[in-house]
Write a protein that holds these residues in place. Sequence first.
Motif, PDB file in Angstrom:
ATOM      1  N   ARG A 180       0.838  -1.015   0.070  1.00 43.29           N
ATOM      2  CA  ARG A 180       0.040   0.129   0.011  1.00 43.29           C
ATOM      3  C   ARG A 180       0.793   1.336  -0.007  1.00 43.29           C
ATOM      4  N   VAL A 181       1.873   1.255  -0.709  1.00 45.19           N
ATOM      5  CA  VAL A 181       2.681   2.518  -1.167  1.00 45.19           C
ATOM      6  C   VAL A 181       1.810   3.686  -1.431  1.00 45.19           C
ATOM      7  N   GLU A 182       2.137   4.642  -0.658  1.00 46.06           N
ATOM      8  CA  GLU A 182       1.462   5.952  -0.579  1.00 46.06           C
ATOM      9  C   GLU A 182       1.544   6.747  -1.730  1.00 46.06           C
ATOM     10  N   ARG A 183       2.714   6.849  -2.386  1.00 47.06           N
ATOM     11  CA  ARG A 183       2.864   7.331  -3.695  1.00 47.06           C
ATOM     12  C   ARG A 183       3.599   6.283  -4.550  1.00 47.06           C
ATOM     13  N   PRO A 184       2.720   5.553  -5.246  1.00 49.61           N
ATOM     14  CA  PRO A 184       3.313   4.578  -6.075  1.00 49.61           C
ATOM     15  C   PRO A 184       3.754   5.032  -7.432  1.00 49.61           C
ATOM     16  N   ILE A 235       4.698   4.297 -15.255  1.00 44.00           N
ATOM     17  CA  ILE A 235       3.374   3.603 -15.849  1.00 44.00           C
ATOM     18  C   ILE A 235       3.164   2.405 -14.843  1.00 44.00           C
ATOM     19  N   CYS A 236       4.192   1.712 -14.526  1.00 43.41           N
ATOM     20  CA  CYS A 236       3.703   0.686 -13.342  1.00 43.41           C
ATOM     21  C   CYS A 236       3.034   1.320 -12.114  1.00 43.41           C
ATOM     22  N   GLY A 237       3.449   2.480 -11.715  1.00 40.13           N
ATOM     23  CA  GLY A 237       3.326   3.045 -10.878  1.00 40.13           C
ATOM     24  C   GLY A 237       1.873   3.516 -10.868  1.00 40.13           C
ATOM     25  N   LEU A 247       7.748   3.969  -8.040  1.00 39.89           N
ATOM     26  CA  LEU A 247       8.068   3.191  -9.089  1.00 39.89           C
ATOM     27  C   LEU A 247       8.939   3.878 -10.184  1.00 39.89           C
ATOM     28  N   ALA A 248       8.704   5.145 -10.228  1.00 45.14           N
ATOM     29  CA  ALA A 248       9.473   5.989 -11.369  1.00 45.14           C
ATOM     30  C   ALA A 248      10.854   5.747 -10.774  1.00 45.14           C
ATOM     31  N   PHE A 249      11.069   6.254  -9.526  1.00 41.83           N
ATOM     32  CA  PHE A 249      12.279   6.297  -8.848  1.00 41.83           C
ATOM     33  C   PHE A 249      12.967   4.931  -8.821  1.00 41.83           C
ATOM     34  N   ALA A 250      12.107   3.763  -8.616  1.00 35.94           N
ATOM     35  CA  ALA A 250      12.529   2.413  -8.968  1.00 35.94           C
ATOM     36  C   ALA A 250      13.330   2.323 -10.186  1.00 35.94           C
TER      37      ALA A 250
END
Length: 137
Positions: free
Chosen positions: A68-72, A122-124, A76-79
């Motif tokens: 439940r990542v608060e800012r997905p 996009i994944c986020g 995920l962009a930073f991932a």
Amino acid sequence: MAIKDTPRSDLRQLSWGLIVALGAFALLRPVLSIAGAYDDGPLDKPVGPLVLTALIIVVWIVVAVVRRVERPVETLAFAGVAYGVLAILLNLALQPFLDSAEVIAVPGMIATIITNALQGAICGLIALVILRRRSPR
């Protein structure tokens, strides 16, 4: 009157450990390439790289949803950025040892980071849609 959070403090709220872990997990794809896993067998090109890319995408989205990542989108962009940087560093580290580790030009490095950041975003977005549909209103 409340003080508005600055973008810098917003970045501090991201889960940087998770970001780096997801970026490192994505290194599975180039590591398997280095190991020759895509040269023959069930992971023969182009199937292997596509399957691994799909697996990484699914894992990133599932992790963002389950945790439940608060800012997905940002996470995920930073991932994706982390993966791009780690992949470039892996390439640079292996250049003295592998003939196949070619020097990446700076524009290629920038494109790698941007492309992976976009894929992560996009994944986020997908994770965000899933999270919003799952959350009670």
